[in-house]
Design a protein around this motif. Structure first.
Motif, mmCIF file in Angstrom:
data_model
loop_
_atom_site.group_PDB
_atom_site.id
_atom_site.type_symbol
_atom_site.label_atom_id
_atom_site.label_comp_id
_atom_site.label_asym_id
_atom_site.label_seq_id
_atom_site.Cartn_x
_atom_site.Cartn_y
_atom_site.Cartn_z
ATOM 1 N N THR A 168 -6.890 -2.557 24.690
ATOM 2 C CA THR A 168 -7.208 -1.843 23.445
ATOM 3 C C THR A 168 -7.627 -2.805 22.344
ATOM 4 N N HIS A 169 -7.468 -4.095 22.611
ATOM 5 C CA HIS A 169 -7.904 -5.121 21.659
ATOM 6 C C HIS A 169 -8.048 -6.452 22.407
ATOM 7 N N THR A 170 -8.625 -7.447 21.743
ATOM 8 C CA THR A 170 -8.796 -8.751 22.412
ATOM 9 C C THR A 170 -7.586 -9.648 22.181
ATOM 10 N N SER A 171 -6.589 -9.157 21.431
ATOM 11 C CA SER A 171 -5.423 -10.004 21.135
ATOM 12 C C SER A 171 -4.674 -10.509 22.386
ATOM 13 N N PRO A 172 -4.636 -9.741 23.504
ATOM 14 C CA PRO A 172 -3.927 -10.298 24.670
ATOM 15 C C PRO A 172 -4.502 -11.621 25.166
ATOM 16 N N VAL A 173 -5.742 -11.914 24.820
ATOM 17 C CA VAL A 173 -6.299 -13.211 25.238
ATOM 18 C C VAL A 173 -5.495 -14.355 24.608
ATOM 19 N N GLN A 174 -4.927 -14.083 23.414
ATOM 20 C CA GLN A 174 -4.111 -15.118 22.766
ATOM 21 C C GLN A 174 -2.964 -15.565 23.676
ATOM 22 N N VAL A 175 -2.197 -14.578 24.164
ATOM 23 C CA VAL A 175 -1.021 -14.956 24.975
ATOM 24 C C VAL A 175 -1.427 -15.488 26.346
ATOM 25 N N TYR A 194 -11.300 -0.954 24.435
ATOM 26 C CA TYR A 194 -11.420 0.490 24.704
ATOM 27 C C TYR A 194 -10.351 1.273 23.971
ATOM 28 N N ARG A 195 -10.761 2.356 23.342
ATOM 29 C CA ARG A 195 -9.785 3.239 22.674
ATOM 30 C C ARG A 195 -10.127 4.684 23.009
ATOM 31 N N HIS A 196 -9.092 5.445 23.313
ATOM 32 C CA HIS A 196 -9.292 6.861 23.583
ATOM 33 C C HIS A 196 -9.276 7.580 22.248
ATOM 34 N N THR A 208 -16.668 -3.848 20.454
ATOM 35 C CA THR A 208 -16.529 -5.287 20.671
ATOM 36 C C THR A 208 -15.667 -5.898 19.573
ATOM 37 N N GLN A 209 -14.806 -6.790 19.979
ATOM 38 C CA GLN A 209 -14.038 -7.536 18.984
ATOM 39 C C GLN A 209 -14.275 -9.028 19.153
ATOM 40 N N LEU A 210 -14.060 -9.733 18.069
ATOM 41 C CA LEU A 210 -14.096 -11.191 18.129
ATOM 42 C C LEU A 210 -12.731 -11.662 17.659
ATOM 43 N N GLU A 211 -11.930 -12.101 18.621
ATOM 44 C CA GLU A 211 -10.563 -12.530 18.325
ATOM 45 C C GLU A 211 -10.575 -14.002 17.948
ATOM 46 N N GLY A 212 -9.656 -14.388 17.101
ATOM 47 C CA GLY A 212 -9.517 -15.811 16.791
ATOM 48 C C GLY A 212 -8.055 -16.189 16.789
ATOM 49 N N PRO A 249 2.062 -5.671 14.521
ATOM 50 C CA PRO A 249 3.345 -6.208 14.996
ATOM 51 C C PRO A 249 3.285 -7.691 15.381
ATOM 52 N N PHE A 250 2.097 -8.190 15.682
ATOM 53 C CA PHE A 250 2.019 -9.576 16.180
ATOM 54 C C PHE A 250 1.782 -10.603 15.087
ATOM 55 N N VAL A 251 1.728 -10.172 13.827
ATOM 56 C CA VAL A 251 1.570 -11.127 12.728
ATOM 57 C C VAL A 251 2.562 -10.822 11.609
ATOM 58 N N GLU A 252 2.890 -11.826 10.831
ATOM 59 C CA GLU A 252 3.762 -11.648 9.669
ATOM 60 C C GLU A 252 3.507 -12.795 8.699
ATOM 61 N N LEU A 281 -11.831 -6.375 9.546
ATOM 62 C CA LEU A 281 -11.010 -7.148 10.471
ATOM 63 C C LEU A 281 -9.548 -7.087 10.082
ATOM 64 N N GLY A 282 -8.711 -7.341 11.094
ATOM 65 C CA GLY A 282 -7.289 -7.498 10.861
ATOM 66 C C GLY A 282 -6.945 -8.960 11.098
ATOM 67 N N ALA A 283 -5.908 -9.447 10.426
ATOM 68 C CA ALA A 283 -5.570 -10.858 10.575
ATOM 69 C C ALA A 283 -4.153 -11.092 10.090
ATOM 70 N N GLY A 284 -3.665 -12.304 10.269
ATOM 71 C CA GLY A 284 -2.340 -12.623 9.740
ATOM 72 C C GLY A 284 -1.822 -13.921 10.330
ATOM 73 N N PHE A 304 -2.464 -18.842 12.805
ATOM 74 C CA PHE A 304 -3.042 -17.610 12.274
ATOM 75 C C PHE A 304 -3.948 -16.999 13.330
ATOM 76 N N ALA A 305 -4.189 -15.687 13.177
ATOM 77 C CA ALA A 305 -5.024 -14.975 14.145
ATOM 78 C C ALA A 305 -5.842 -13.939 13.405
ATOM 79 N N PHE A 306 -6.948 -13.584 14.003
ATOM 80 C CA PHE A 306 -7.764 -12.527 13.404
ATOM 81 C C PHE A 306 -8.512 -11.776 14.494
ATOM 82 N N GLY A 307 -8.842 -10.529 14.219
ATOM 83 C CA GLY A 307 -9.625 -9.712 15.153
ATOM 84 C C GLY A 307 -10.729 -9.019 14.373
ATOM 85 N N ILE A 308 -11.968 -9.401 14.685
ATOM 86 C CA ILE A 308 -13.119 -8.914 13.909
ATOM 87 C C ILE A 308 -13.775 -7.741 14.632
HETATM 88 N N1 DAH Z 1 -5.779 -6.429 17.425
HETATM 89 C C1 DAH Z 1 -5.961 -5.773 16.152
HETATM 90 C C2 DAH Z 1 -6.707 -4.445 16.354
HETATM 91 O O1 DAH Z 1 -7.315 -4.251 17.353
HETATM 92 C C3 DAH Z 1 -6.787 -6.624 15.236
HETATM 93 C C4 DAH Z 1 -6.040 -7.836 14.848
HETATM 94 C C5 DAH Z 1 -5.194 -7.791 13.753
HETATM 95 C C6 DAH Z 1 -6.150 -9.005 15.571
HETATM 96 C C7 DAH Z 1 -4.473 -8.881 13.368
HETATM 97 C C8 DAH Z 1 -5.449 -10.134 15.193
HETATM 98 C C9 DAH Z 1 -4.594 -10.049 14.094
HETATM 99 O O2 DAH Z 1 -5.512 -11.282 15.863
HETATM 100 O O3 DAH Z 1 -3.914 -11.150 13.722
HETATM 101 O O4 DAH Z 1 -6.634 -3.592 15.502
#
Ligand code: DAH
Length: 339
Positions: A168-175, A194-196, A208-212, A249-252, A281-284, A304-308
């Motif tokens: 549902t997001h590219t964040s799992p690539v981080q772990v 993918y989102r339903h 498409t997302q661009l994770e960082g 939940p994965f950032v603070e 984008l989301g980030a934290g 830090f992480a972000f999802g564009i």
């Molecule tokens: N994964 C989040 C989403 O799909 C976007 C996101 C938010 C990615 C915060 C991140 C983050 O890496 O730190 O909505």
């Protein structure tokens, strides 16, 4: 009369073959096919024929006329072949270049963004589109009762076991990445998610997302904001940006970056739901629990992480009013983006 017509045809072709220039062809045309030419003179005698022969002769005569006309045009063509001197032939004109296709605007955006992050020292990490629920949710501190895990939000490949899903997001690539790497790390990970959900001008069921992800000693929220600001400047030049507190939940702490809608100049349109702002984008700062799940000691390192949202950025960049156009495969739309 049939024999006379055929004789006329033979002689006409002989004369035509011998013609030396286009004025000879012109003269021959008048002599053969003109109003008082040989063919007309012959045909003027049709009324003298018995009625039953007339239509056969008529048909033969018109087919001979057609053959002669074609031959005359072809012969004339020999004399008027274009030369480098003639006005209607310019050998320096470009030829017809073959159509070789071009990058999709989303791909082009990703390539430009990857170049930017590469210039800051980031490398690219890849991950699968079919992901485990553990990587997509658990290790990212998304608890079992989180609504994102709902069947209505997530495409499970086997709902009964809920083990595998379309990410549902590219964040799992981080772990995933941190299973085989140690800090310092600076990665980006572009890919499809993918989102339903119901589609509208700014939502699609896959996008498409661009994770960082950056993990190093002494990284702070200001490093994150500076990085994102530089990225947005690189992409859009001057833009109005809002940083809003948010929860992932994965950032603070977590933040959302909203950009003034370039489609309507901030006035409000269907793409920005009449608000004048689009969430880009989301980030934290990576949550300590997630750092631990990545085998990283939160006392020593921070990240830090972000999802564009890549389609939204592409829409703003090109003034595309509806995200669904990007996956439509409509050539009339795509042809506008030659890079
Ligand atoms: N994964 C989040 C989403 O799909 C976007 C996101 C938010 C990615 C915060 C991140 C983050 O890496 O730190 O909505």
């Amino acid at each position: 009369m049939k024999a006379e017509l055929e004789q006329l045809k033979i002689e006409a072709f002989q004369l035509l073959n011998r013609a030396q220039d286009s004025s000879a062809v012109d003269a021959l045309e008048i002599d053969l096919l003109g109003r008082r030419g040989k063919l007309s003179t012959l045909l003027a005698r049709i009324p003298e024929l018995p009625v039953e022969e007339r239509s056969g002769i008529g048909t033969l005569a018109s087919s001979i006329r057609k053959e002669l006309q074609d031959a005359i045009v072809a012969k004339r063509g020999q004399f008027s072949a274009p030369t480098s001197q003639s006005l209607d032939f310019d050998p320096t004109w470009p030829g017809h270049s073959p159509s070789i296709g071009h990058l999709h605007p989303v791909t082009a955006f990703l390539e430009r963004s990857a170049d930017f992050f590469a210039s800051l020292g980031y490398t690219i990490a890849d991950g699968p589109e079919v992901e485990t629920a553990t990587n997509n949710f658990d290790r990212l501190n998304i608890p079992a009762n989180h609504p994102a895990r709902d069947l209505w939000d997530t495409y499970y490949l086997n709902p009964a076991r809920a083990g595998l899903l379309l990410r549902t997001h590219t964040s799992p690539v981080q772990v995933r990445y941190m299973d085989s790497h140690k800090p310092p790390v600076y990665i980006i990970s572009p890919g499809r998610v993918y989102r339903h959900e119901a589609t509208d001008a700014s939502h699609d069921t896959n996008f498409t997302q661009l994770e960082g992800l950056a993990i190093d000693r002494d990284l702070h929220l200001t490093d994150l904001l500076g990085t994102l600001e530089a990225f947005l400047k690189h992409t859009f030049g001057k833009v109005k940006v809002q940083v809003r507190p948010s929860f992932f939940p994965f950032v603070e702490p977590g933040v959302e970056l909203h950009m003034s809608c370039l489609l309507c100049g901030g006035k409000g349109c269907s793409a920005c739901k009449q608000t004048g702002w689009l969430e880009m984008l989301g980030a934290g700062m990576v949550h300590p629990t997630v750092l631990k799940n990545m085998h990283v000691d939160p006392a020593k390192f921070s990240g830090f992480a972000f999802g564009i949202g890549v389609e939204r950025m592409t829409m703003l960049l090109h003034g595309i009013p509806d995200v669904r156009l990007l996956l439509s495969g409509d050539q009339r739309f795509l042809e506008q983006f030659h890079y």
